[in-house]
Motif scaffolding. Structure first.
Motif, PDB file in Angstrom:
ATOM      1  N   VAL A   1     -61.848  37.476  38.006  1.00 54.63           N
ATOM      2  CA  VAL A   1     -63.055  37.881  37.317  1.00 54.63           C
ATOM      3  C   VAL A   1     -62.675  38.734  36.118  1.00 54.63           C
ATOM      4  CG1 VAL A   1     -65.169  39.199  37.559  1.00 54.63           C
ATOM      5  CG2 VAL A   1     -64.304  37.905  39.477  1.00 54.63           C
ATOM      6  N   ASN A   2     -63.326  38.472  35.005  1.00 59.58           N
ATOM      7  CA  ASN A   2     -63.158  39.375  33.879  1.00 59.58           C
ATOM      8  C   ASN A   2     -64.496  40.025  33.583  1.00 59.58           C
ATOM      9  OD1 ASN A   2     -64.695  37.709  32.151  1.00 59.58           O
ATOM     10  ND2 ASN A   2     -62.889  36.511  31.617  1.00 59.58           N
ATOM     11  N   ASP A   3     -64.494  40.995  32.718  1.00 64.81           N
ATOM     12  CA  ASP A   3     -65.661  41.801  32.422  1.00 64.81           C
ATOM     13  C   ASP A   3     -66.855  40.959  31.988  1.00 64.81           C
ATOM     14  OD1 ASP A   3     -67.130  44.086  32.100  1.00 64.81           O
ATOM     15  OD2 ASP A   3     -66.265  44.606  30.159  1.00 64.81           O
ATOM     16  N   ALA A   4     -66.628  39.920  31.234  1.00 64.83           N
ATOM     17  CA  ALA A   4     -67.716  39.103  30.703  1.00 64.83           C
ATOM     18  C   ALA A   4     -68.403  38.281  31.790  1.00 64.83           C
ATOM     19  CB  ALA A   4     -67.182  38.170  29.616  1.00 64.83           C
ATOM     20  N   GLU A   5     -67.702  37.979  32.894  1.00 66.31           N
ATOM     21  CA  GLU A   5     -68.270  37.139  33.935  1.00 66.31           C
ATOM     22  C   GLU A   5     -69.165  37.895  34.906  1.00 66.31           C
ATOM     23  OE1 GLU A   5     -64.740  35.613  35.699  1.00 66.31           O
ATOM     24  OE2 GLU A   5     -64.798  33.795  34.521  1.00 66.31           O
ATOM     25  N   LEU A   6     -69.022  39.222  34.998  1.00 66.91           N
ATOM     26  CA  LEU A   6     -69.771  39.982  35.981  1.00 66.91           C
ATOM     27  C   LEU A   6     -71.214  40.168  35.551  1.00 66.91           C
ATOM     28  CD1 LEU A   6     -67.153  42.680  36.898  1.00 66.91           C
ATOM     29  CD2 LEU A   6     -67.931  40.808  38.310  1.00 66.91           C
TER      30      LEU A   6
ATOM     31  N   LEU B   1     -62.630  45.414  40.156  1.00 66.63           N
ATOM     32  CA  LEU B   1     -63.239  46.732  40.314  1.00 66.63           C
ATOM     33  C   LEU B   1     -63.343  47.454  38.973  1.00 66.63           C
ATOM     34  CD1 LEU B   1     -61.540  47.930  43.621  1.00 66.63           C
ATOM     35  CD2 LEU B   1     -63.901  47.177  43.294  1.00 66.63           C
ATOM     36  N   ARG B   2     -62.311  47.341  38.152  1.00 66.62           N
ATOM     37  CA  ARG B   2     -62.369  47.956  36.822  1.00 66.62           C
ATOM     38  C   ARG B   2     -63.464  47.332  35.972  1.00 66.62           C
ATOM     39  NH1 ARG B   2     -55.837  48.360  35.784  1.00 66.62           N
ATOM     40  NH2 ARG B   2     -55.549  50.307  36.975  1.00 66.62           N
ATOM     41  N   ALA B   3     -63.641  46.031  36.089  1.00 66.24           N
ATOM     42  CA  ALA B   3     -64.695  45.360  35.330  1.00 66.24           C
ATOM     43  C   ALA B   3     -66.073  45.833  35.789  1.00 66.24           C
ATOM     44  CB  ALA B   3     -64.573  43.840  35.477  1.00 66.24           C
ATOM     45  N   LEU B   4     -66.257  45.964  37.096  1.00 65.78           N
ATOM     46  CA  LEU B   4     -67.533  46.483  37.610  1.00 65.78           C
ATOM     47  C   LEU B   4     -67.779  47.916  37.134  1.00 65.78           C
ATOM     48  CD1 LEU B   4     -67.841  45.226  41.293  1.00 65.78           C
ATOM     49  CD2 LEU B   4     -69.439  44.835  39.431  1.00 65.78           C
ATOM     50  N   HIS B   5     -66.724  48.718  37.164  1.00 62.51           N
ATOM     51  CA  HIS B   5     -66.821  50.109  36.707  1.00 62.51           C
ATOM     52  C   HIS B   5     -67.197  50.156  35.234  1.00 62.51           C
ATOM     53  CE1 HIS B   5     -64.942  54.023  35.395  1.00 62.51           C
ATOM     54  NE2 HIS B   5     -65.799  54.415  36.316  1.00 62.51           N
ATOM     55  N   ALA B   6     -66.568  49.316  34.439  1.00 56.55           N
ATOM     56  CA  ALA B   6     -66.883  49.290  33.001  1.00 56.55           C
ATOM     57  C   ALA B   6     -68.308  48.782  32.757  1.00 56.55           C
ATOM     58  CB  ALA B   6     -65.881  48.392  32.263  1.00 56.55           C
ATOM     59  N   THR B   7     -68.723  47.786  33.509  1.00 56.17           N
ATOM     60  CA  THR B   7     -70.087  47.261  33.371  1.00 56.17           C
ATOM     61  C   THR B   7     -71.110  48.322  33.756  1.00 56.17           C
ATOM     62  OG1 THR B   7     -69.299  45.043  33.875  1.00 56.17           O
ATOM     63  CG2 THR B   7     -71.655  45.438  34.125  1.00 56.17           C
TER      64      THR B   7
ATOM     65  N   VAL C   1     -66.168  47.385  49.274  1.00 50.70           N
ATOM     66  CA  VAL C   1     -67.296  46.576  48.819  1.00 50.70           C
ATOM     67  C   VAL C   1     -67.871  47.293  47.606  1.00 50.70           C
ATOM     68  CG1 VAL C   1     -69.550  45.616  49.384  1.00 50.70           C
ATOM     69  CG2 VAL C   1     -67.793  45.784  51.157  1.00 50.70           C
ATOM     70  N   ALA C   2     -67.958  46.579  46.495  1.00 56.16           N
ATOM     71  CA  ALA C   2     -68.462  47.183  45.261  1.00 56.16           C
ATOM     72  C   ALA C   2     -69.451  46.248  44.593  1.00 56.16           C
ATOM     73  CB  ALA C   2     -67.303  47.486  44.311  1.00 56.16           C
ATOM     74  N   ASP C   3     -70.410  46.843  43.945  1.00 56.11           N
ATOM     75  CA  ASP C   3     -71.357  46.078  43.129  1.00 56.11           C
ATOM     76  C   ASP C   3     -71.680  46.915  41.897  1.00 56.11           C
ATOM     77  OD1 ASP C   3     -73.157  48.015  44.009  1.00 56.11           O
ATOM     78  OD2 ASP C   3     -74.154  46.693  45.428  1.00 56.11           O
ATOM     79  N   ALA C   4     -72.689  46.535  41.163  1.00 52.99           N
ATOM     80  CA  ALA C   4     -73.010  47.220  39.913  1.00 52.99           C
ATOM     81  C   ALA C   4     -73.486  48.650  40.129  1.00 52.99           C
ATOM     82  CB  ALA C   4     -74.072  46.438  39.145  1.00 52.99           C
TER      83      ALA C   4
ATOM     84  N   ALA D   1     -54.130  41.911  45.049  1.00 50.64           N
ATOM     85  CA  ALA D   1     -54.419  43.316  44.760  1.00 50.64           C
ATOM     86  C   ALA D   1     -54.684  43.521  43.268  1.00 50.64           C
ATOM     87  CB  ALA D   1     -53.262  44.193  45.229  1.00 50.64           C
ATOM     88  N   VAL D   2     -53.902  42.883  42.436  1.00 50.35           N
ATOM     89  CA  VAL D   2     -54.092  43.006  40.986  1.00 50.35           C
ATOM     90  C   VAL D   2     -55.456  42.446  40.578  1.00 50.35           C
ATOM     91  CG1 VAL D   2     -53.245  42.226  38.737  1.00 50.35           C
ATOM     92  CG2 VAL D   2     -51.631  43.031  40.464  1.00 50.35           C
ATOM     93  N   ALA D   3     -55.808  41.288  41.118  1.00 45.46           N
ATOM     94  CA  ALA D   3     -57.111  40.695  40.815  1.00 45.46           C
ATOM     95  C   ALA D   3     -58.236  41.592  41.322  1.00 45.46           C
ATOM     96  CB  ALA D   3     -57.212  39.308  41.431  1.00 45.46           C
ATOM     97  N   GLY D   4     -58.043  42.192  42.478  1.00 44.27           N
ATOM     98  CA  GLY D   4     -59.049  43.095  43.022  1.00 44.27           C
ATOM     99  C   GLY D   4     -59.254  44.321  42.151  1.00 44.27           C
TER     100      GLY D   4
END
Length: 171
Positions: free
Chosen positions: A18-23, A161-167, A97-100, A154-157
């Protein structure tokens, strides 16, 4: 994109990096340790089988001494094997478990439910056994579900998580 076992789910779920744009707001990231779960499952099964074997092998007198093993002793051995296996399987408890809106971290002992607003960054320093969250008050929350032994997973995870945090930081 489907090579990673990272699960990012909406209603039905999907796999992939997942990248930032897909979330989107409905996305949820669920992470559990992969290799630790496999090792623990094999070890728990092996331990239980050993105890069952010992329980069936110990019947009657041993070395013609005063000790005798009866049906109750055999049952106790099987119960001890089951308790030992359950103890090993308890090591598979960690998950994230993380979401927006925030992140829920469950480790071996205890857990945290945090909104993204209190999280400064998602960290995975080189040589660390697992990822962690750095909070705004400089506390560190370990995430034992994202382990270095899981490598690409782990790297993908961490990236998800960073993408969700940034979003969450933009909203």
């Amino acid at each position: 994109m489907t090579g990673s076992p990272l699960a990012v789910s909406r209603q039905a779920g999907r796999l992939g990096q997942v990248n930032d744009a897909e979330l989107t707001a409905g996305d949820q990231v669920r992470l559990r340790p992969l290799r630790a779960r496999i090792v623990c499952a094999v070890a728990a099964g092996a331990l239980f089988l050993v105890f069952v074997f010992v329980a069936t092998a110990l019947r009657g007198q041993v070395n013609e001494g005063p000790a005798t093993f009866g049906r109750g002793d055999q049952i106790a051995m099987v119960v001890l094997g089951a308790l030992g296996a359950a103890g090993i399987l308890a090591l598979t408890r960690p998950r994230v478990v993380a979401d927006a809106t925030g992140i829920t971290v469950r480790n071996l002992v205890g857990g945290y439910q945090l909104p993204w607003s209190v999280v400064r960054s998602v960290r995975f320093p080189h040589g660390a056994p697992w990822a962690s969250l750095e909070l705004n008050d400089d506390d560190i929350v370990p995430m034992m579900a994202v382990q270095a032994t899981d490598k690409d997973y782990a790297v993908a995870g961490v990236r998800a998580l960073r993408a969700l945090h940034a979003t969450a930081g933009r909203s």
